[in-house]
Design a protein around this motif. Structure first.
Motif, short mmCIF file in Angstrom:
data_model
loop_
_atom_site.label_atom_id
_atom_site.label_comp_id
_atom_site.label_asym_id
_atom_site.label_seq_id
_atom_site.Cartn_x
_atom_site.Cartn_y
_atom_site.Cartn_z
N ASN A 48 0.86 -1.18 0.00
CA ASN A 48 0.00 0.00 0.00
C ASN A 48 0.89 1.23 0.00
O ASN A 48 1.56 1.52 1.00
N THR A 49 0.93 1.97 -1.10
CA THR A 49 1.75 3.18 -1.19
C THR A 49 0.98 4.45 -0.87
O THR A 49 1.55 5.52 -0.85
N VAL A 54 -5.80 0.16 4.10
CA VAL A 54 -6.79 -0.79 3.62
C VAL A 54 -7.11 -1.68 4.82
O VAL A 54 -6.32 -2.53 5.21
N ILE A 55 -8.27 -1.45 5.42
CA ILE A 55 -8.60 -2.11 6.68
C ILE A 55 -9.14 -3.52 6.45
O ILE A 55 -8.75 -4.46 7.14
N ILE A 74 -9.11 -19.24 -4.00
CA ILE A 74 -8.90 -19.03 -2.57
C ILE A 74 -9.16 -17.55 -2.29
O ILE A 74 -8.64 -16.69 -3.00
N PHE A 75 -9.98 -17.28 -1.30
CA PHE A 75 -10.23 -15.91 -0.88
C PHE A 75 -9.49 -15.68 0.43
O PHE A 75 -9.87 -16.21 1.47
N LEU A 76 -8.43 -14.90 0.37
CA LEU A 76 -7.56 -14.66 1.51
C LEU A 76 -7.89 -13.30 2.12
O LEU A 76 -7.78 -12.28 1.43
N PRO A 77 -8.30 -13.25 3.40
CA PRO A 77 -8.55 -11.95 4.02
C PRO A 77 -7.22 -11.23 4.27
O PRO A 77 -6.29 -11.82 4.81
N VAL A 78 -7.14 -9.98 3.82
CA VAL A 78 -5.90 -9.20 3.93
C VAL A 78 -6.21 -7.78 4.41
O VAL A 78 -7.35 -7.33 4.34
N SER A 79 -5.17 -7.10 4.83
CA SER A 79 -5.25 -5.68 5.16
C SER A 79 -3.84 -5.11 5.02
O SER A 79 -2.86 -5.86 5.04
N ALA A 80 -3.75 -3.80 4.89
CA ALA A 80 -2.43 -3.17 4.75
C ALA A 80 -2.47 -1.76 5.33
O ALA A 80 -3.29 -0.95 4.92
N PRO A 81 -1.60 -1.48 6.29
CA PRO A 81 -1.51 -0.12 6.80
C PRO A 81 -1.01 0.83 5.72
O PRO A 81 -0.48 0.40 4.70
N SER A 82 -1.17 2.10 5.95
CA SER A 82 -0.73 3.07 4.95
C SER A 82 0.79 3.05 4.81
O SER A 82 1.52 2.90 5.79
N ARG A 103 -2.13 -17.19 -9.58
CA ARG A 103 -2.24 -15.78 -9.90
C ARG A 103 -3.21 -15.08 -8.96
O ARG A 103 -4.14 -15.69 -8.45
N VAL A 104 -2.94 -13.81 -8.76
CA VAL A 104 -3.89 -12.97 -8.03
C VAL A 104 -4.88 -12.48 -9.06
O VAL A 104 -4.51 -11.79 -10.01
N LYS A 105 -6.12 -12.85 -8.91
CA LYS A 105 -7.13 -12.50 -9.89
C LYS A 105 -7.77 -11.15 -9.57
O LYS A 105 -7.87 -10.28 -10.42
N ASN A 106 -8.23 -10.99 -8.33
CA ASN A 106 -8.91 -9.75 -7.93
C ASN A 106 -8.58 -9.41 -6.48
O ASN A 106 -8.25 -10.29 -5.69
N LEU A 107 -8.72 -8.15 -6.18
CA LEU A 107 -8.65 -7.66 -4.80
C LEU A 107 -9.96 -6.93 -4.54
O LEU A 107 -10.33 -6.03 -5.31
N TYR A 108 -10.65 -7.33 -3.49
CA TYR A 108 -11.91 -6.69 -3.11
C TYR A 108 -11.67 -5.89 -1.84
O TYR A 108 -11.47 -6.48 -0.77
N ILE A 109 -11.67 -4.58 -1.95
CA ILE A 109 -11.52 -3.71 -0.78
C ILE A 109 -12.92 -3.38 -0.27
O ILE A 109 -13.73 -2.81 -1.00
#
Length: 126
Positions: A48-49, A54-55, A74-82, A103-109
């Motif tokens: 995350n730049t 991303v909570i 596979i749906f992996l729950p993720v988060s990323a601080p600023s 491959r990473v297909k999609n990211l759902y925020i």
């Protein structure tokens, strides 16, 4: 007035997530060679730049056995601080030998209430 503010929160959060999606990147790395019926470690790095964190997000990862055509999502729950990188690891296993494409297909925020997701597509492959 309070009801209007509560009604606007998901939409404001949705707009902020659109901006955050533009500043977020996801990559995948894995063990190069694994024998039949052995588990391989897969690492997903979320970068995350932007200045918005991303909570709550879900990374859709697709694995495909190129020999048999077998696919798995596979749906992996993720988060990323600023302005940081976050790594997530998990294992995959195939009953068959062959070339496995990951491959990473999609990211759902997701917004805070989980009703208005922002979808970001990826084309990178391993």
């Amino acid at each position: 007035v309070l009801m209007v503010i509560w009604a606007l929160i998901p939409f404001v959060n949705f707009l902020l997530n659109i901006f955050a999606a533009k500043k977020t990147d996801v990559s995948v790395a894995s063990t190069a060679t694994v024998s039949k019926n052995q588990k391989a470690m897969v690492t997903v790095e979320m970068k995350n730049t932007g200045f918005l964190p991303v909570i709550k997000a879900y990374c859709e990862i697709e694995t495909e056995n190129r020999l048999t055509g077998e696919t798995e999502k596979i749906f992996l729950p993720v988060s990323a601080p600023s302005k940081e990188r976050t790594n997530y690891s998990f294992e995959i296993e195939s009953m068959f030998c062959g070339y496995i494409k990951i491959r990473v297909k999609n990211l759902y925020i997701m917004d805070l209430l989980g009703i208005l997701p922002v979808k970001k597509k990826f084309t990178a492959k391993l």
